[in-house]
Design a protein around this motif. Sequence first.
Motif, short mmCIF file in Angstrom:
data_model
loop_
_atom_site.label_atom_id
_atom_site.label_comp_id
_atom_site.label_asym_id
_atom_site.label_seq_id
_atom_site.Cartn_x
_atom_site.Cartn_y
_atom_site.Cartn_z
N HIS A 1 0.86 -1.19 0.00
CA HIS A 1 0.00 0.00 0.00
C HIS A 1 0.89 1.23 0.00
N TYR A 2 0.35 2.32 -0.46
CA TYR A 2 1.12 3.57 -0.46
C TYR A 2 0.35 4.67 0.23
N VAL A 3 1.01 5.40 1.08
CA VAL A 3 0.44 6.65 1.61
C VAL A 3 1.47 7.71 1.28
N GLY A 4 1.12 8.58 0.36
CA GLY A 4 2.10 9.55 -0.11
C GLY A 4 3.31 8.79 -0.64
N PRO A 5 4.48 9.17 -0.21
CA PRO A 5 5.69 8.51 -0.73
C PRO A 5 6.01 7.22 0.02
N PHE A 6 5.21 6.89 1.09
CA PHE A 6 5.58 5.74 1.93
C PHE A 6 4.90 4.45 1.47
N GLU A 7 5.68 3.38 1.53
CA GLU A 7 5.17 2.07 1.13
C GLU A 7 5.01 1.23 2.40
N PHE A 8 3.89 0.56 2.56
CA PHE A 8 3.77 -0.35 3.71
C PHE A 8 2.97 -1.60 3.34
N ARG A 9 3.18 -2.66 4.15
CA ARG A 9 2.47 -3.93 3.93
C ARG A 9 1.75 -4.34 5.20
#
Length: 389
Positions: free
Chosen positions: A98-106
């Motif tokens: 998933h992306y929030v702005g420039p950040f990627e997370f799982r």
Amino acid sequence: MESLISLKGHFYAFPSFSSKTRTTIPPTQLNTYRKNFLFTVRAQMDPNEDSATISTSGEPVVEALKVKEWEVGMFHNEVAATQGIKIRRSPPTGPPVHYVGPFEFRLQNEGNTPRNILEEIVWNKDREVSQLKGRKPLGLVNKSLKNAPPVRDFIGALRAANERTGLPGLIAEVKKASPSRGILRENFDPVEIAQSYEKGGAACLSVLTDEKYFKGSFENLELIRNAGVKCPLLCKEFIIDAWQLYYARSKGADAVLLIAAVLPDLDIKYMVKICKLLGLAALVEVHDEREFDRVLGIESVELIGINNRNLETFELDISTTKKLLEGERGKIVRERNIMMVGESGLFTPEDIAYVQEAGVRAVLVGESLVKQNDPGKGISNLFGKDISV
Ligand SMILES: O=C(O)c1ccccc1NCC(=O)[C@H](O)[C@H](O)COP(=O)(O)O
């Protein structure tokens, strides 16, 4: 350009899609190669061709299957999804990003949880079969086939019973438990139940072999076969790999179940072909129009079951059988003399009459019989008359 994918004897042999080279792939590595193979097709097939051809190895192209659904560059779950199959063969690898702005997370485990019981069973079966294959590779199972008891005519037995009684031929199910109903019978002696069914007039038997969800076993199948029960036996399993067909035959099965909600068309075609080589009948199970149309599109299918139970939600509705056999589909079934089986949720003579009227010539019944003190006598209650004579 035509490319050959061979079924060498009972083993897979895939060419590398150049007309000269031929590669034999060990069955244990098939999945890996299948993925590569699909990419290879994309790379090497003539863009004007939409199909490859399967033939038996080293011989002229006989009984060739057109396999345009081996859509290029697609993995199993993706091919299945194009055919409306919602059941994924195995958990997707790794959680989605998933992306929030420039950040990627799982999110931990997201996507790796089965969406329903059928998917859970299939994922579990995938792991189980890999382990079993490791312990007993196809070569060994194949060798043990020569010691297997002779195969009996499953469809012939249903036809004969239907002609003899004027009622649907009965496939009586030897089942201790199920995910939807829990334990169905505490004092469960598979041989005693099988013998009672045979005495009560069953044409064939269905024996659950899944251990985890149905408390069945291949031992039960062998015990029933070795006890001299004459009714042909359906190995009621969740088949996802051709290896299981050989294994079922080696344990004395006369028929196997192929579930269209789980298997893409190409798998069904390929497995039906192997069943024919082994002498097994293939009961191909559907539960909605789309699955039925897919299966009717496979000419070699001779035995189709309509499951009145939705295996994803457990909902039971015997009008499913009627709905699916109405109109054009019923006409095709009659023209091709396909033996139709009404499955699940049948409890009374009225239920049997209803599905017979809809067009089935056989029924598969578990719960309403296996729960009776005397399962064989339960058959007379179910049919409203003694069908053993
Ligand atoms: O019965 C279940 O709970 C079940 C769950 C998931 C996959 C398959 C399941 N059942 C298999 C069957 O459909 C039945 O064993 C068979 O058709 C007989 O049905 P019944 O007469 O209703 O026991």
